[in-house]
Design a protein around this motif. Structure first.
Motif, short mmCIF file in Angstrom:
data_model
loop_
_atom_site.label_atom_id
_atom_site.label_comp_id
_atom_site.label_asym_id
_atom_site.label_seq_id
_atom_site.Cartn_x
_atom_site.Cartn_y
_atom_site.Cartn_z
N MET A 1 33.83 17.37 -57.36
CA MET A 1 34.14 18.30 -58.00
C MET A 1 35.78 18.45 -57.52
O MET A 1 36.06 18.21 -56.29
CB MET A 1 33.38 19.64 -57.60
N ALA A 2 36.52 18.53 -58.80
CA ALA A 2 38.11 18.60 -58.51
C ALA A 2 38.56 19.98 -57.71
O ALA A 2 37.82 20.98 -58.19
CB ALA A 2 38.83 18.27 -59.68
N ASP A 3 39.43 20.05 -57.02
CA ASP A 3 40.05 21.22 -56.41
C ASP A 3 41.30 21.48 -57.32
O ASP A 3 42.02 20.68 -57.59
CB ASP A 3 40.53 21.10 -54.79
N PHE A 4 41.72 22.83 -57.15
CA PHE A 4 42.71 23.25 -57.63
C PHE A 4 44.04 23.16 -56.49
O PHE A 4 43.66 23.19 -55.44
CB PHE A 4 42.93 24.82 -58.10
N VAL A 5 45.06 22.34 -56.95
CA VAL A 5 46.09 22.09 -56.08
C VAL A 5 47.28 23.01 -56.62
O VAL A 5 47.89 22.85 -57.60
CB VAL A 5 46.44 20.82 -56.03
N GLN A 6 47.57 23.70 -55.60
CA GLN A 6 48.97 24.62 -55.76
C GLN A 6 50.19 23.44 -56.42
O GLN A 6 50.57 22.72 -55.60
CB GLN A 6 49.43 25.66 -54.69
N THR A 7 51.04 24.08 -57.37
CA THR A 7 51.92 23.01 -57.67
C THR A 7 53.41 23.84 -57.64
O THR A 7 54.27 23.17 -57.63
CB THR A 7 51.74 22.75 -59.28
N THR A 8 53.42 25.37 -57.78
CA THR A 8 54.59 25.97 -57.77
C THR A 8 54.30 27.24 -57.04
O THR A 8 53.01 27.77 -56.70
CB THR A 8 55.08 26.33 -59.12
N VAL A 9 55.21 27.75 -56.38
CA VAL A 9 55.22 29.17 -55.81
C VAL A 9 56.33 29.95 -56.37
O VAL A 9 57.38 29.85 -56.45
CB VAL A 9 55.54 28.96 -54.14
N ASN A 10 55.74 30.79 -57.49
CA ASN A 10 56.50 31.83 -58.16
C ASN A 10 56.43 33.28 -57.46
O ASN A 10 55.60 33.74 -57.06
CB ASN A 10 55.92 32.05 -59.46
N LYS A 11 57.58 33.69 -57.32
CA LYS A 11 57.77 35.01 -56.46
C LYS A 11 58.41 36.15 -57.28
O LYS A 11 59.02 35.89 -58.38
CB LYS A 11 58.86 34.82 -55.36
N THR A 12 58.02 37.46 -56.80
CA THR A 12 58.70 38.65 -57.46
C THR A 12 59.27 39.43 -56.24
O THR A 12 58.74 39.48 -55.44
CB THR A 12 57.47 39.40 -58.27
#
Length: 168
Positions: A1-12
């Motif tokens: 099973m594949a995992d989600f890997v964070q690719t960006t960090v978007n901020k507000t």
């Protein structure tokens, strides 16, 4: 099973204004100055279709005029007019103010704009030299910076806002 890997960090980040922006003219002047003066150092680019895109573009906007119907100084009715542009905002409000049939139907003796209850919204899309797009959104009461990754972007917007009296 594949995992989600964070690719960006978007901020507000959000700045609440101590005093709402006074009127639609002041609001428009502020927004247009960002587009014209490019205080954040954004850059233009060519999109996938070969079209040139300006460094800062008006991504979306809307304005809500409020018109109150009064009888002996007491509010007997209100109309809210959601408009896609400042020109439509002004034209729609003028049309309601001049509409005697609506005034009569409301049982009003007077019709007035309720400026303090009106709302303005404009979102700018900015293209950072790094290639990232971020958004600066203005309302009467806030300035929101969203979808940015690099804190240097927030610092640039904050430095600019610190020099604008109406954004205290």
């Amino acid at each position: 099973m594949a995992d989600f890997v964070q690719t960006t960090v978007n901020k507000t980040a959000l700045r609440d204004l101590a005093v709402p922006i006074a009127d639609v003219t002041s609001f428009n002047t502020l927004v247009q100055s960002v587009i014209d003066d490019n205080p954040f150092g954004c850059v233009g680019y060519t999109d996938g279709d070969g079209q040139t895109v300006d460094p800062i573009v008006l991504n979306r906007e809307h304005y809500i005029a409020k018109v109150d119907f009064l009888d002996a100084g007491k509010r007997v009715g209100t109309v809210s007019l959601n408009s896609p542009s400042i020109a439509a905002f002004d034209a729609n409000a003028a049309e309601v103010l001049a509409n005697t049939a609506l005034k009569t139907a409301m049982g009003a003796t007077d019709v007035v704009r309720n400026g303090p209850r009106e709302t303005y919204y404009a979102q700018l899309r900015c293209h950072d030299p790094s290639g990232d797009d971020y958004y600066v959104t203005f309302t009467r009461k806030t300035v929101r910076l969203s979808s940015y990754q690099d804190d240097a972007i927030r610092d640039a917007v904050e430095t600019w806002a610190d020099d604008i009296t109406s954004l205290d």
